[in-house]
Scaffold this motif. Structure first.
Motif, PDB file in Angstrom:
ATOM      1  N   UNK A 109       0.838  -0.982   0.068  1.00 37.22           N
ATOM      2  CA  UNK A 109       0.001   0.479   0.008  1.00 37.22           C
ATOM      3  C   UNK A 109       0.569   1.082  -0.055  1.00 37.22           C
ATOM      4  N   UNK A 110       1.858   1.355  -0.374  1.00 36.98           N
ATOM      5  CA  UNK A 110       2.677   2.745  -0.098  1.00 36.98           C
ATOM      6  C   UNK A 110       3.933   2.755  -0.647  1.00 36.98           C
ATOM      7  N   UNK A 111       3.590   2.322  -2.535  1.00 38.08           N
ATOM      8  CA  UNK A 111       4.299   2.517  -3.514  1.00 38.08           C
ATOM      9  C   UNK A 111       3.607   4.243  -4.170  1.00 38.08           C
ATOM     10  N   UNK A 112       4.188   5.230  -5.184  1.00 37.27           N
ATOM     11  CA  UNK A 112       3.765   5.869  -5.155  1.00 37.27           C
ATOM     12  C   UNK A 112       2.671   6.271  -5.097  1.00 37.27           C
ATOM     13  N   UNK A 113       1.895   5.140  -6.480  1.00 38.97           N
ATOM     14  CA  UNK A 113       0.099   5.473  -6.623  1.00 38.97           C
ATOM     15  C   UNK A 113      -0.521   4.683  -5.323  1.00 38.97           C
ATOM     16  N   UNK A 114       0.185   4.275  -4.477  1.00 40.82           N
ATOM     17  CA  UNK A 114      -0.448   3.534  -2.855  1.00 40.82           C
ATOM     18  C   UNK A 114      -1.405   4.517  -2.168  1.00 40.82           C
ATOM     19  N   UNK A 115      -1.905   3.061  -1.569  1.00 41.38           N
ATOM     20  CA  UNK A 115      -2.628   4.267  -0.046  1.00 41.38           C
ATOM     21  C   UNK A 115      -2.471   5.263   0.202  1.00 41.38           C
ATOM     22  N   UNK A 116      -1.376   5.051   0.556  1.00 39.62           N
ATOM     23  CA  UNK A 116      -0.686   5.596   1.186  1.00 39.62           C
ATOM     24  C   UNK A 116      -0.144   6.729   1.627  1.00 39.62           C
ATOM     25  N   UNK A 117       0.514   7.135   0.134  1.00 39.32           N
ATOM     26  CA  UNK A 117       1.203   8.555  -0.069  1.00 39.32           C
ATOM     27  C   UNK A 117      -0.102   8.950  -0.668  1.00 39.32           C
ATOM     28  N   UNK A 118      -0.827   8.535  -0.659  1.00 37.72           N
ATOM     29  CA  UNK A 118      -2.344   9.002  -1.890  1.00 37.72           C
ATOM     30  C   UNK A 118      -3.094  10.141   0.049  1.00 37.72           C
ATOM     31  N   UNK A 119      -2.409   9.360   0.271  1.00 41.21           N
ATOM     32  CA  UNK A 119      -3.480   9.927   2.278  1.00 41.21           C
ATOM     33  C   UNK A 119      -2.879  11.559   2.524  1.00 41.21           C
ATOM     34  N   UNK A 120      -1.252  11.097   2.416  1.00 46.20           N
ATOM     35  CA  UNK A 120      -0.224  12.194   2.369  1.00 46.20           C
ATOM     36  C   UNK A 120      -0.443  13.261   1.771  1.00 46.20           C
ATOM     37  N   UNK A 121      -1.174  12.837   0.412  1.00 45.65           N
ATOM     38  CA  UNK A 121      -1.028  14.201  -0.582  1.00 45.65           C
ATOM     39  C   UNK A 121      -2.710  14.469  -0.453  1.00 45.65           C
ATOM     40  N   UNK A 122      -3.225  13.932  -0.018  1.00 49.12           N
ATOM     41  CA  UNK A 122      -4.260  14.282   0.207  1.00 49.12           C
ATOM     42  C   UNK A 122      -4.610  15.437   1.110  1.00 49.12           C
ATOM     43  N   UNK A 123      -4.143  15.295   2.759  1.00 50.23           N
ATOM     44  CA  UNK A 123      -4.015  15.475   3.463  1.00 50.23           C
ATOM     45  C   UNK A 123      -3.397  17.157   3.366  1.00 50.23           C
ATOM     46  N   UNK A 124      -2.776  16.908   2.840  1.00 48.77           N
ATOM     47  CA  UNK A 124      -1.479  17.884   2.461  1.00 48.77           C
ATOM     48  C   UNK A 124      -2.441  19.018   1.361  1.00 48.77           C
ATOM     49  N   UNK A 125      -2.776  18.481   1.152  1.00 47.11           N
ATOM     50  CA  UNK A 125      -3.509  19.331  -0.234  1.00 47.11           C
ATOM     51  C   UNK A 125      -4.777  20.132   0.451  1.00 47.11           C
ATOM     52  N   UNK A 126      -4.881  19.794   1.597  1.00 46.39           N
ATOM     53  CA  UNK A 126      -6.298  20.090   2.671  1.00 46.39           C
ATOM     54  C   UNK A 126      -6.915  19.721   2.612  1.00 46.39           C
ATOM     55  N   UNK A 127      -7.130  18.763   1.917  1.00 46.10           N
ATOM     56  CA  UNK A 127      -8.650  17.724   2.240  1.00 46.10           C
ATOM     57  C   UNK A 127      -8.848  17.367   3.127  1.00 46.10           C
ATOM     58  N   UNK A 128     -10.811  17.333   3.230  1.00 42.84           N
ATOM     59  CA  UNK A 128     -10.846  16.519   4.437  1.00 42.84           C
ATOM     60  C   UNK A 128     -10.680  14.607   4.152  1.00 42.84           C
ATOM     61  N   UNK A 129      -9.955  13.575   4.988  1.00 44.77           N
ATOM     62  CA  UNK A 129      -9.738  12.635   4.350  1.00 44.77           C
ATOM     63  C   UNK A 129     -10.475  11.742   5.695  1.00 44.77           C
ATOM     64  N   UNK A 130     -10.941   9.990   5.345  1.00 47.60           N
ATOM     65  CA  UNK A 130     -11.492   9.095   6.131  1.00 47.60           C
ATOM     66  C   UNK A 130     -10.561   8.706   6.180  1.00 47.60           C
ATOM     67  N   UNK A 131      -9.742   8.244   7.238  1.00 46.16           N
ATOM     68  CA  UNK A 131      -9.265   7.360   7.976  1.00 46.16           C
ATOM     69  C   UNK A 131      -9.550   5.793   8.175  1.00 46.16           C
ATOM     70  N   UNK A 132     -10.864   5.600   8.689  1.00 44.63           N
ATOM     71  CA  UNK A 132     -10.596   4.165   8.373  1.00 44.63           C
ATOM     72  C   UNK A 132     -10.838   3.765   7.057  1.00 44.63           C
TER      73      UNK A 132
END
Ligand code: HEM
Length: 394
Positions: A109-132
């Motif tokens: 889940x951690x390569x560039x297009x995986x869910x975790x880098x996506x989590x970092x990007x979306x939070x840093x961009x100011x989005x609301x993210x559902x951690x669950x």
């Protein structure tokens, strides 16, 4: 009641509206017999004694996990085995949880297009993210790695649904599954492990089933182990990580949990495990008559280790408080059945915390917005836990 405790109570009651209050009401007595449930142990030192007393208590027998899982998974899947055979299978499976093997699984889940880098990007961009939802996708990607499937969205979703369909059938007051539940659970598991069977037959050492074959497991043992891993290792992670982040938020610990001090993070994670207890109970069957801290038990009685009571007796979340040695790691069990997947669990937790920490820069931390508890699941969990980055007010 603190906000952290209030939310935890809500999450627990949403999952088990009847069993949770019943178990909690036993907590003031170290050992008590509860009709329809069993002999409930709520003291950590006594719980350890039971878990280590292999002459009198077993995972195989009436009321034990074997009643639940043997009809679904078969007779030899660690969590329904004892003695020399159990020890031998654990030794064989050990290399699957080596630091290297665990890194490989978690990296799904951690390569560039995986869910975790996506989590970092979306939070840093100011989005609301559902951690669950993110942790569910990450846990699903790890399952796909185990069964030998590429972690496409569809595969991840079906793997997670399959795991929850099966564990959702379990109820504490019933000792086993009904015949129709067993049939349904077998069908679901069969679909989930079809790719695992193909991977085993192909013997590709890049897949977990392929490595199991290399380690000398028969196809039946390997499929049983895959099923056991999916059932024990999915919902626990899905449950724990969002609850940890919620508790850190509710107690103003988020900056320390996500900060650079590895020792502080370790203490906060362990304290989170102590207060959430993702596996709230452990079951044993009495092999021969004895007593548990003065309460007589007969062969065939069921002992319910109320891990949630044992671990939470010390009070609310406080990583600065020293942990009683009797309680330490009891959330992962004790004795020969101690959680085999602990290294994988800790690596998954760390991977999510690293992804959150990577977004938490310039004095901003993820804060919790809307949240909702999941209903009717085996392992209490948030259904939704929304996060967004904000200035750290703590
Ligand atoms: C925070 C996450 C987790 C917690 C709190 C947890 C907790 C536990 C506990 C309490 C037991 C012992 C049960 C007993 O003695 O009756 C156990 C056993 C086990 N766990 Fe975990 N677990 C977690 C994650 C995982 C993961 C990710 C895996 C990966 C596959 C896993 C695989 C297993 C297996 C195979 C056993 C059975 C071991 C045996 O019977 O020898 N667990 N776990």
């Amino acid at each position: 009641m603190t906000a952290a405790l209030r939310w935890e109570e809500h999450v627990q009651r949403a999952a088990h509206p009847l069993a949770y209050p019943a178990i909690r009401s036993a907590r003031r007595r170290p050992v008590v017999r509860v009709p329809r449930v069993g002999v409930v142990v709520s003291d950590a030192a006594i719980a350890r004694d039971v878990l280590l007393d292999l002459d009198h208590f077993s995972k195989v027998g009436p009321g034990a996990p074997s009643d639940l899982w043997t009809p679904v998974l078969g007779p030899s899947v660690l969590l329904n085995m004892e003695g020399a055979e159990h020890a031998a299978l654990r030794r064989t499976l050990g290399p699957l949880f080596s630091p290297r093997a665990v890194r490989q699984l978690v990296s799904a889940g951690a390569d560039d297009d995986g869910v975790l880098p996506d989590l970092t990007r979306r939070l840093a961009a100011g989005e609301v993210v559902d951690l669950a939802a993110v942790v569910t996708a990450q846990a699903g990607a790890v399952i796909c790695g185990m069964v030998g499937l590429p972690p496409t969205d569809h595969a991840v979703r079906s793997a997670m649904t399959a795991a929850r369909t099966i564990t959702g059938m379990v109820r504490l007051h019933r000792h086993g599954l009904t015949r129709s539940q067993v049939t349904r659970a077998r069908e679901v598991l069969e679909r989930l492990t079809t790719p695992a069977r193909a991977a085993y037959r192909a013997g590709d050492p890049a897949t977990v089933p392929g490595r199991m074959r290399d380690l000398g497991l028969s196809e039946r043992e390997a499929m049983g182990a895959v099923g056991a891993f999916v059932l024990t290792g999915t919902e626990t992670i899905q449950s724990f990580v969002p609850r940890l982040v919620a508790i850190a938020h509710d107690t103003a610990w988020t900056a320390r949990l996500l900060g650079p001090d590895a020792e502080l993070r370790r203490r906060a994670v362990e304290e989170g495990l102590r207060v959430t207890v993702p596996t709230p109970a452990m079951l044993r069957s009495v092999r021969s008559a004895t007593s548990v801290a003065g309460v007589p038990v007969a062969a065939g009685d069921r002992v319910v280790i109320a891990t949630v009571n044992c671990c939470r007796a010390a009070g609310g979340f406080d990583p600065d408080r020293p942990v009683d040695p009797a309680v330490r790691h009891l959330w992962f069990g004790a004795g020969p059945h101690f959680c085999l997947g602990m290294p994988l669990a800790m690596a998954q937790v760390d991977a999510v915390l690293d992804a959150l920490a990577a977004a938490a820069t310039d004095g901003r931390v993820p804060v919790v917005g809307r949240r909702r508890a999941e209903r009717g699941v085996l392992v209490p969990a948030y259904r939704t836990l929304e996060l967004r980055l904000e200035e750290d007010a703590a």
